[in-house]
Scaffold this active site. Structure first.
Site, PDB file in Angstrom:
ATOM      1  N   THR A 118      38.131  35.596  41.728  1.00 29.94           N
ATOM      2  CA  THR A 118      39.015  36.747  41.514  1.00 29.94           C
ATOM      3  C   THR A 118      40.337  36.600  42.264  1.00 29.94           C
ATOM      4  O   THR A 118      40.394  35.934  43.315  1.00 29.94           O
ATOM      5  CB  THR A 118      38.297  38.028  41.999  1.00 29.94           C
ATOM      6  OG1 THR A 118      39.223  39.108  42.058  1.00 29.94           O
ATOM      7  CG2 THR A 118      37.722  37.850  43.411  1.00 29.94           C
ATOM      8  N   ASP A 119      41.366  37.262  41.763  1.00 30.00           N
ATOM      9  CA  ASP A 119      42.659  37.271  42.468  1.00 30.00           C
ATOM     10  C   ASP A 119      42.587  38.052  43.776  1.00 30.00           C
ATOM     11  O   ASP A 119      43.472  37.932  44.623  1.00 30.00           O
ATOM     12  CB  ASP A 119      43.774  37.837  41.570  1.00 30.00           C
ATOM     13  CG  ASP A 119      43.522  39.258  41.084  1.00 30.00           C
ATOM     14  OD1 ASP A 119      42.443  39.824  41.367  1.00 30.00           O
ATOM     15  OD2 ASP A 119      44.410  39.811  40.400  1.00 30.00           O
ATOM     16  N   GLU A 120      41.528  38.865  43.940  1.00 24.46           N
ATOM     17  CA  GLU A 120      41.431  39.687  45.152  1.00 24.46           C
ATOM     18  C   GLU A 120      41.242  38.864  46.419  1.00 24.46           C
ATOM     19  O   GLU A 120      41.374  39.393  47.514  1.00 24.46           O
ATOM     20  CB  GLU A 120      40.284  40.689  45.019  1.00 24.46           C
ATOM     21  CG  GLU A 120      40.524  41.698  43.932  1.00 24.46           C
ATOM     22  CD  GLU A 120      39.525  42.842  43.979  1.00 24.46           C
ATOM     23  OE1 GLU A 120      38.843  42.996  44.996  1.00 24.46           O
ATOM     24  OE2 GLU A 120      39.448  43.562  42.982  1.00 24.46           O
ATOM     25  N   TYR A 145      33.505  43.034  49.086  1.00 24.95           N
ATOM     26  CA  TYR A 145      33.434  42.274  47.823  1.00 24.95           C
ATOM     27  C   TYR A 145      34.371  41.079  47.851  1.00 24.95           C
ATOM     28  O   TYR A 145      33.961  39.926  47.661  1.00 24.95           O
ATOM     29  CB  TYR A 145      33.770  43.182  46.624  1.00 24.95           C
ATOM     30  CG  TYR A 145      34.134  42.388  45.384  1.00 24.95           C
ATOM     31  CD1 TYR A 145      33.186  41.589  44.749  1.00 24.95           C
ATOM     32  CD2 TYR A 145      35.433  42.407  44.864  1.00 24.95           C
ATOM     33  CE1 TYR A 145      33.522  40.829  43.631  1.00 24.95           C
ATOM     34  CE2 TYR A 145      35.773  41.660  43.741  1.00 24.95           C
ATOM     35  CZ  TYR A 145      34.814  40.870  43.131  1.00 24.95           C
ATOM     36  OH  TYR A 145      35.147  40.112  42.038  1.00 24.95           O
ATOM     37  N   LYS A 149      33.702  36.922  47.913  1.00 26.05           N
ATOM     38  CA  LYS A 149      34.199  36.022  46.854  1.00 26.05           C
ATOM     39  C   LYS A 149      35.081  34.932  47.470  1.00 26.05           C
ATOM     40  O   LYS A 149      35.010  33.757  47.080  1.00 26.05           O
ATOM     41  CB  LYS A 149      34.994  36.799  45.802  1.00 26.05           C
ATOM     42  CG  LYS A 149      34.175  37.706  44.904  1.00 26.05           C
ATOM     43  CD  LYS A 149      33.129  36.991  44.065  1.00 26.05           C
ATOM     44  CE  LYS A 149      33.726  36.107  42.983  1.00 26.05           C
ATOM     45  NZ  LYS A 149      32.671  35.551  42.086  1.00 26.05           N
TER      46      LYS A 149
HETATM   47  P1  NAD Z   1      29.325  42.298  36.332  1.00 24.09           P
HETATM   48  O1  NAD Z   1      28.972  43.084  37.541  1.00 24.09           O
HETATM   49  O2  NAD Z   1      29.583  43.016  35.049  1.00 24.09           O
HETATM   50  O3  NAD Z   1      28.164  41.228  36.032  1.00 24.09           O
HETATM   51  C1  NAD Z   1      27.555  40.481  37.044  1.00 24.09           C
HETATM   52  C2  NAD Z   1      26.272  39.885  36.505  1.00 24.09           C
HETATM   53  O4  NAD Z   1      25.684  39.089  37.546  1.00 24.09           O
HETATM   54  C3  NAD Z   1      25.222  40.954  36.113  1.00 24.09           C
HETATM   55  O5  NAD Z   1      24.658  40.617  34.870  1.00 24.09           O
HETATM   56  C4  NAD Z   1      24.199  40.854  37.225  1.00 24.09           C
HETATM   57  O6  NAD Z   1      22.873  41.190  36.816  1.00 24.09           O
HETATM   58  C5  NAD Z   1      24.295  39.381  37.608  1.00 24.09           C
HETATM   59  N1  NAD Z   1      23.811  39.138  38.969  1.00 24.09           N
HETATM   60  C6  NAD Z   1      24.125  39.830  40.101  1.00 24.09           C
HETATM   61  N2  NAD Z   1      23.451  39.314  41.156  1.00 24.09           N
HETATM   62  C7  NAD Z   1      22.741  38.260  40.673  1.00 24.09           C
HETATM   63  C8  NAD Z   1      21.864  37.318  41.284  1.00 24.09           C
HETATM   64  N3  NAD Z   1      21.583  37.359  42.597  1.00 24.09           N
HETATM   65  N4  NAD Z   1      21.295  36.369  40.509  1.00 24.09           N
HETATM   66  C9  NAD Z   1      21.560  36.320  39.175  1.00 24.09           C
HETATM   67  N5  NAD Z   1      22.368  37.191  38.551  1.00 24.09           N
HETATM   68  C10 NAD Z   1      22.958  38.146  39.288  1.00 24.09           C
HETATM   69  O7  NAD Z   1      30.555  41.405  36.755  1.00 24.09           O
HETATM   70  P2  NAD Z   1      31.810  40.904  35.884  1.00 24.09           P
HETATM   71  O8  NAD Z   1      32.871  41.925  35.944  1.00 24.09           O
HETATM   72  O9  NAD Z   1      31.327  40.383  34.576  1.00 24.09           O
HETATM   73  O10 NAD Z   1      32.297  39.676  36.809  1.00 24.09           O
HETATM   74  C11 NAD Z   1      31.762  38.372  36.599  1.00 24.09           C
HETATM   75  C12 NAD Z   1      32.424  37.414  37.559  1.00 24.09           C
HETATM   76  O11 NAD Z   1      33.819  37.421  37.362  1.00 24.09           O
HETATM   77  C13 NAD Z   1      32.215  37.751  39.042  1.00 24.09           C
HETATM   78  O12 NAD Z   1      32.038  36.559  39.740  1.00 24.09           O
HETATM   79  C14 NAD Z   1      33.504  38.439  39.445  1.00 24.09           C
HETATM   80  O13 NAD Z   1      33.757  38.254  40.811  1.00 24.09           O
HETATM   81  C15 NAD Z   1      34.489  37.688  38.587  1.00 24.09           C
HETATM   82  N6  NAD Z   1      35.724  38.413  38.225  1.00 24.09           N
HETATM   83  C16 NAD Z   1      35.663  39.650  37.644  1.00 24.09           C
HETATM   84  C17 NAD Z   1      36.843  40.259  37.243  1.00 24.09           C
HETATM   85  C18 NAD Z   1      36.826  41.622  36.562  1.00 24.09           C
HETATM   86  O14 NAD Z   1      37.892  42.172  36.312  1.00 24.09           O
HETATM   87  N7  NAD Z   1      35.678  42.171  36.208  1.00 24.09           N
HETATM   88  C19 NAD Z   1      38.070  39.633  37.448  1.00 24.09           C
HETATM   89  C20 NAD Z   1      38.092  38.373  38.069  1.00 24.09           C
HETATM   90  C21 NAD Z   1      36.909  37.762  38.431  1.00 24.09           C
HETATM   91  O1  DAU Z   2      41.317  41.866  40.335  1.00 22.94           O
HETATM   92  C1  DAU Z   2      40.083  41.419  39.868  1.00 22.94           C
HETATM   93  C2  DAU Z   2      39.005  42.427  40.221  1.00 22.94           C
HETATM   94  O2  DAU Z   2      39.174  43.541  39.342  1.00 22.94           O
HETATM   95  C3  DAU Z   2      37.597  41.861  40.102  1.00 22.94           C
HETATM   96  O3  DAU Z   2      37.424  40.846  41.058  1.00 22.94           O
HETATM   97  C4  DAU Z   2      36.532  42.949  40.312  1.00 22.94           C
HETATM   98  O4  DAU Z   2      35.238  42.419  40.065  1.00 22.94           O
HETATM   99  C5  DAU Z   2      36.809  44.075  39.332  1.00 22.94           C
HETATM  100  O5  DAU Z   2      35.888  45.134  39.555  1.00 22.94           O
HETATM  101  C6  DAU Z   2      38.241  44.579  39.491  1.00 22.94           C
HETATM  102  O6  DAU Z   2      38.409  45.204  40.810  1.00 22.94           O
HETATM  103  P1  DAU Z   2      39.209  46.587  40.994  1.00 22.94           P
HETATM  104  O7  DAU Z   2      38.713  47.201  42.235  1.00 22.94           O
HETATM  105  O8  DAU Z   2      40.671  46.352  40.823  1.00 22.94           O
HETATM  106  O9  DAU Z   2      38.675  47.338  39.658  1.00 22.94           O
HETATM  107  P2  DAU Z   2      38.180  48.845  39.380  1.00 22.94           P
HETATM  108  O10 DAU Z   2      37.920  48.937  37.918  1.00 22.94           O
HETATM  109  O11 DAU Z   2      37.101  49.280  40.300  1.00 22.94           O
HETATM  110  O12 DAU Z   2      39.489  49.718  39.736  1.00 22.94           O
HETATM  111  C7  DAU Z   2      40.743  49.422  39.132  1.00 22.94           C
HETATM  112  C8  DAU Z   2      41.768  50.357  39.776  1.00 22.94           C
HETATM  113  O13 DAU Z   2      41.507  51.702  39.370  1.00 22.94           O
HETATM  114  C9  DAU Z   2      41.710  50.377  41.292  1.00 22.94           C
HETATM  115  O14 DAU Z   2      43.037  50.492  41.792  1.00 22.94           O
HETATM  116  C10 DAU Z   2      40.908  51.622  41.622  1.00 22.94           C
HETATM  117  C11 DAU Z   2      41.252  52.555  40.492  1.00 22.94           C
HETATM  118  N1  DAU Z   2      40.205  53.516  40.058  1.00 22.94           N
HETATM  119  C12 DAU Z   2      38.952  53.038  39.838  1.00 22.94           C
HETATM  120  C13 DAU Z   2      37.960  53.877  39.365  1.00 22.94           C
HETATM  121  C14 DAU Z   2      36.556  53.382  39.117  1.00 22.94           C
HETATM  122  C15 DAU Z   2      40.541  54.848  39.808  1.00 22.94           C
HETATM  123  O15 DAU Z   2      41.694  55.283  40.004  1.00 22.94           O
HETATM  124  N2  DAU Z   2      39.560  55.673  39.327  1.00 22.94           N
HETATM  125  C16 DAU Z   2      38.280  55.276  39.103  1.00 22.94           C
HETATM  126  O16 DAU Z   2      37.445  56.077  38.657  1.00 22.94           O
END
Ligand code: NAD
Ligand code: DAU
Length: 329
Positions: A118-120, A145, A149
């Site tokens: 992630t960019d975080e 989190y 990562k």
């Molecule tokens: P998600 O939470 O929707 O899915 C995570 C999956 O991992 C789930 O199916 C969960 O059951 C599985 N999991 C969790 N713990 C586990 C374990 N111990 N063993 C096996 N499986 C396990 O997450 P996502 O949003 O699809 O993110 C996927 C990946 O992408 C993560 O590594 C996250 O850090 C990265 N990422 C997410 C975003 C975003 O915007 N969602 C952006 C950049 C990177």
């Molecule tokens: O940048 C990549 C990341 O993006 C990933 O690594 C994470 O897995 C993914 O969850 C996401 O993280 P954020 O914390 O940015 O996403 P989230 O959807 O939780 O929140 C997006 C923005 O919206 C954040 O600034 C918080 C805000 N927010 C979130 C929720 C759930 C609200 O204002 N209201 C809400 O109800």
């Protein structure tokens, strides 16, 4: 080609499996997923993928599955910042110990790894700063989190340098699209409207995220698998910077509601201000470009998906909102 996809029953992983089924018919996919609250096995319907229910920190299981694979694409993680502020423990276990377990197995069997991150890991930027994250930006994560990562990325880099494993890393910005858990910002607000609940904006809503359609993320991941160099980090982003207030107002407009029909709730502790990705290396060196950069069109499609798939999310809505209500969000 046999590909092991960890976390394939989660949001991005499931979209990756669908993308692979559609565009790479020669690839045989096995999903390893613990099926936590964030997973939904129904997301894999129609993909032909084999689903193994198990933990990425289970060394014996991981060793056996990796031995039978040509490539591991590692999505599995605890992924939600708000949850990591309540209880960091599963984040340390899955994101750090789980990634370590995967690394030991790919080292043993000489299997290629692509690590999803992630960019975080780079922390945040000021709202008025024109800078963007690049692969040279120093790591400076804010939350449990993002720090786990960041640690997982460093483990991958160390295994490349110390043990010569073949691995690439990608750090992507905020994804949106179908199959995303309704705890996350965009699907939470869409399903709030569909449930006659008020959308919830943290603080003033000025925080900026760099949105990318999940389909563009996964196409980029395949580009890196095909053409990326081992040991390299690639940043994935589609120039989709918007503040949260603007995104919420757009969702409300697309759903035919007044654009002020939401409420402000308690802000997130340590809330990162702004993320922005410079994807120049991926574009210039590997020739990738986003195909769905239009956030309005992508949100319209996402609203339509959640509207048509109530059966996918409705059973989890009340519990998700109850957890937020406990902390005033
Ligand atoms: P998600 O939470 O929707 O899915 C995570 C999956 O991992 C789930 O199916 C969960 O059951 C599985 N999991 C969790 N713990 C586990 C374990 N111990 N063993 C096996 N499986 C396990 O997450 P996502 O949003 O699809 O993110 C996927 C990946 O992408 C993560 O590594 C996250 O850090 C990265 N990422 C997410 C975003 C975003 O915007 N969602 C952006 C950049 C990177
Ligand atoms: O940048 C990549 C990341 O993006 C990933 O690594 C994470 O897995 C993914 O969850 C996401 O993280 P954020 O914390 O940015 O996403 P989230 O959807 O939780 O929140 C997006 C923005 O919206 C954040 O600034 C918080 C805000 N927010 C979130 C929720 C759930 C609200 O204002 N209201 C809400 O109800």
């Amino acid at each position: 080609m046999r590909v092991l996809v960890t976390g394939g029953a989660g949001f991005i992983g499931a979209n990756f499996v669908h993308h692979t089924h559609l565009h790479r018919p020669d690839v045989q996919v096995t999903v390893l997923d613990k099926l936590t609250y964030a997973a939904n096995p129904a997301s894999l319907q129609g993909t032909g993928a084999q689903l193994v229910h198990g933990d990425i920190a289970d060394a014996q299981l991981v060793d056996r599955l990796v031995a039978d694979s040509d490539l591991v694409v590692h999505f599995a993680a605890e992924s939600h910042n708000d949850n990591s502020l309540r209880d960091p423990s599963p984040f340390v276990q899955t994101n750090l110990v789980g990634t370590f377990t995967i690394l030991e197995a790919v080292r043993t069997h000489g299997v290629r790894l692509h690590h999803i991150s992630t960019d975080e890991v780079y922390g945040d930027l000021e709202l008025d700063d024109p800078a963007k994250f690049t692969p040279d930006t120093p790591y400076n994560p804010s939350s449990p989190y993002s720090s786990t990562k960041a640690g997982s990325d460093l483990l991958v880099r160390a295994w490349v340098r110390s043990f010569g494993i073949v691995a690439t890393i990608s750090n992507c910005s905020n994804n949106y699209g179908p199959y995303q858990h309704i705890e996350k910002f965009i699907p939470r607000q869409i399903t709030n409207v569909l449930s006659d609940l008020k959308p919830k904006l943290y603080g003033a809503g000025e925080n900026v995220r760099d949105w990318i359609h999940v389909e563009d993320h996964n196409a980029a991941v395949w580009t890196i698998i095909d053409r990326g160099r081992s040991g390299e980090t690639y940043l994935i982003g589609a120039d989709g910077e918007r503040n949260n207030k603007d995104v919420l107002e757009l969702i409300l407009e697309l759903m035919g509601k007044p654009t002020d029909a939401y409420e402000h709730v308690t802000d997130r502790a340590g809330h990162d201000l702004r993320y922005a990705i410079d994807a120049g290396k991926l574009r210039d060196e590997l020739g990738w470009a986003p195909r769905y950069p239009d956030l309005r069109a992508g949100l319209e499609q996402t609203v339509a998906w959640y509207t048509a798939h109530r059966d996918w999310w409705q059973a989890t809505k009340a519990a998700t909102e109850a957890r937020y209500a406990e902390v005033g969000q």
